[in-house]
Scaffold this motif. Sequence first.
Motif, PDB file in Angstrom:
ATOM      1  N   THR A  18       0.813  -1.217   0.000  1.00 46.74           N
ATOM      2  CA  THR A  18       0.000   0.000   0.000  1.00 46.74           C
ATOM      3  C   THR A  18       0.846   1.267   0.000  1.00 46.74           C
ATOM      4  O   THR A  18       0.302   2.362  -0.030  1.00 46.74           O
ATOM      5  N   GLY A  19       2.144   1.085  -0.010  1.00 46.47           N
ATOM      6  CA  GLY A  19       3.069   2.213  -0.033  1.00 46.47           C
ATOM      7  C   GLY A  19       3.853   2.236  -1.321  1.00 46.47           C
ATOM      8  O   GLY A  19       3.342   2.601  -2.376  1.00 46.47           O
TER       9      GLY A  19
ATOM     10  N   ARG B 180      -6.302 -18.718   5.782  1.00 46.59           N
ATOM     11  CA  ARG B 180      -7.272 -18.009   4.943  1.00 46.59           C
ATOM     12  C   ARG B 180      -7.810 -16.765   5.658  1.00 46.59           C
ATOM     13  O   ARG B 180      -8.002 -15.720   5.052  1.00 46.59           O
ATOM     14  N   THR B 181      -8.021 -16.871   6.960  1.00 49.79           N
ATOM     15  CA  THR B 181      -8.519 -15.747   7.747  1.00 49.79           C
ATOM     16  C   THR B 181      -7.505 -14.606   7.769  1.00 49.79           C
ATOM     17  O   THR B 181      -7.843 -13.448   7.502  1.00 49.79           O
ATOM     18  N   VAL B 182      -6.263 -14.927   8.068  1.00 48.87           N
ATOM     19  CA  VAL B 182      -5.220 -13.901   8.140  1.00 48.87           C
ATOM     20  C   VAL B 182      -5.027 -13.241   6.775  1.00 48.87           C
ATOM     21  O   VAL B 182      -4.899 -12.013   6.682  1.00 48.87           O
ATOM     22  N   LEU B 183      -5.045 -14.020   5.717  1.00 51.79           N
ATOM     23  CA  LEU B 183      -4.880 -13.441   4.383  1.00 51.79           C
ATOM     24  C   LEU B 183      -6.082 -12.593   3.987  1.00 51.79           C
ATOM     25  O   LEU B 183      -5.920 -11.564   3.313  1.00 51.79           O
ATOM     26  N   ALA B 184      -7.279 -12.979   4.413  1.00 53.43           N
ATOM     27  CA  ALA B 184      -8.463 -12.158   4.138  1.00 53.43           C
ATOM     28  C   ALA B 184      -8.367 -10.825   4.880  1.00 53.43           C
ATOM     29  O   ALA B 184      -8.726  -9.774   4.332  1.00 53.43           O
ATOM     30  N   VAL B 185      -7.871 -10.862   6.105  1.00 44.82           N
ATOM     31  CA  VAL B 185      -7.686  -9.618   6.858  1.00 44.82           C
ATOM     32  C   VAL B 185      -6.663  -8.734   6.149  1.00 44.82           C
ATOM     33  O   VAL B 185      -6.867  -7.519   6.004  1.00 44.82           O
ATOM     34  N   CYS B 186      -5.564  -9.330   5.699  1.00 45.65           N
ATOM     35  CA  CYS B 186      -4.549  -8.564   4.958  1.00 45.65           C
ATOM     36  C   CYS B 186      -5.160  -7.923   3.717  1.00 45.65           C
ATOM     37  O   CYS B 186      -4.932  -6.735   3.450  1.00 45.65           O
ATOM     38  N   ALA B 187      -5.933  -8.695   2.972  1.00 43.66           N
ATOM     39  CA  ALA B 187      -6.563  -8.168   1.753  1.00 43.66           C
ATOM     40  C   ALA B 187      -7.516  -7.027   2.093  1.00 43.66           C
ATOM     41  O   ALA B 187      -7.547  -6.013   1.381  1.00 43.66           O
ATOM     42  N   GLY B 188      -8.267  -7.165   3.176  1.00 41.61           N
ATOM     43  CA  GLY B 188      -9.180  -6.102   3.591  1.00 41.61           C
ATOM     44  C   GLY B 188      -8.444  -4.825   3.960  1.00 41.61           C
ATOM     45  O   GLY B 188      -8.860  -3.717   3.584  1.00 41.61           O
ATOM     46  N   ILE B 189      -7.356  -4.972   4.688  1.00 39.13           N
ATOM     47  CA  ILE B 189      -6.563  -3.794   5.055  1.00 39.13           C
ATOM     48  C   ILE B 189      -6.008  -3.129   3.795  1.00 39.13           C
ATOM     49  O   ILE B 189      -6.028  -1.901   3.664  1.00 39.13           O
TER      50      ILE B 189
ATOM     51  N   ARG C 237      -6.736   0.633   2.714  1.00 43.07           N
ATOM     52  CA  ARG C 237      -5.635   1.600   2.617  1.00 43.07           C
ATOM     53  C   ARG C 237      -5.546   2.207   1.216  1.00 43.07           C
ATOM     54  O   ARG C 237      -5.162   3.361   1.072  1.00 43.07           O
ATOM     55  N   LEU C 238      -5.867   1.430   0.203  1.00 40.83           N
ATOM     56  CA  LEU C 238      -5.785   1.940  -1.170  1.00 40.83           C
ATOM     57  C   LEU C 238      -7.001   2.756  -1.581  1.00 40.83           C
ATOM     58  O   LEU C 238      -6.976   3.414  -2.611  1.00 40.83           O
ATOM     59  N   THR C 239      -8.055   2.706  -0.774  1.00 43.88           N
ATOM     60  CA  THR C 239      -9.279   3.396  -1.170  1.00 43.88           C
ATOM     61  C   THR C 239      -9.682   4.458  -0.147  1.00 43.88           C
ATOM     62  O   THR C 239      -9.371   5.621  -0.312  1.00 43.88           O
ATOM     63  N   VAL C 240     -10.344   4.075   0.917  1.00 42.81           N
ATOM     64  CA  VAL C 240     -10.990   5.037   1.811  1.00 42.81           C
ATOM     65  C   VAL C 240     -10.231   5.379   3.086  1.00 42.81           C
ATOM     66  O   VAL C 240     -10.563   6.351   3.750  1.00 42.81           O
ATOM     67  N   ALA C 241      -9.252   4.585   3.463  1.00 46.51           N
ATOM     68  CA  ALA C 241      -8.568   4.815   4.744  1.00 46.51           C
ATOM     69  C   ALA C 241      -7.061   4.636   4.594  1.00 46.51           C
ATOM     70  O   ALA C 241      -6.477   3.697   5.153  1.00 46.51           O
ATOM     71  N   PRO C 242      -6.397   5.525   3.867  1.00 46.58           N
ATOM     72  CA  PRO C 242      -4.969   5.342   3.593  1.00 46.58           C
ATOM     73  C   PRO C 242      -4.087   5.270   4.833  1.00 46.58           C
ATOM     74  O   PRO C 242      -3.055   4.629   4.819  1.00 46.58           O
ATOM     75  N   GLY C 243      -4.504   5.883   5.918  1.00 42.61           N
ATOM     76  CA  GLY C 243      -3.666   5.885   7.114  1.00 42.61           C
ATOM     77  C   GLY C 243      -4.031   4.844   8.151  1.00 42.61           C
ATOM     78  O   GLY C 243      -3.484   4.855   9.257  1.00 42.61           O
TER      79      GLY C 243
END
Length: 182
Positions: free
Chosen positions: A91-92, A146-155, A159-165
């Motif tokens: 995301t950076g 799968r859970t941890v990777l889904a959380v990573c994908a969500g973050i 970060r790339l859309t509505v909550a960059p910080g």
Amino acid sequence: MGTTRDRALAAAVRLVGEQGVRSLTHVRVDAAAGLAKGSTSNWFRTRDALVAGVVVWIAEQERAELSAAMAPARTAAEIVDILAGLVDDATGRHAVRTRARYALFFETTAAPGAQAPMRTQRSMFEEWTRDLLAALGAPDPDTAARTVLAVCAGIIVNRLTVAPGIPVRPTLERAVLGCLAA
């Protein structure tokens, strides 16, 4: 500078990551890469071939970086550190490439040749995550990974859309610890 093919693919990733999938045309890639007209079509005859080529190129770039980052982790904190670093990079400094990858996820339904590299990439990362979590005693390592990777994908999407910080570490820490305790 790289080969003509590499220049075209790097330009294609920039175009998709900055302007969206509709910007991915042979003419635009040639222009963005500073190549002679028709150069990109010498490597990728159709748009589907170009999409598949970009997906494979992104996967190769990410695989090289993931291989370096996929060090053994002996604690939950080390797993969180590694994943947080990968999410920060995605995301950076690699945000344009990540945006391109996400945009191309939906394009691959029309370009079947592009699906295999995405699945391979996901499987490799899921296996690594599963093995780390299993070594730390996760009761269900497959679901945990799968859970941890889904959380990573969500973050990443946030970060790339509505909550960059948005902070990465607290959420990943909760996910990893929750998967180890479940």
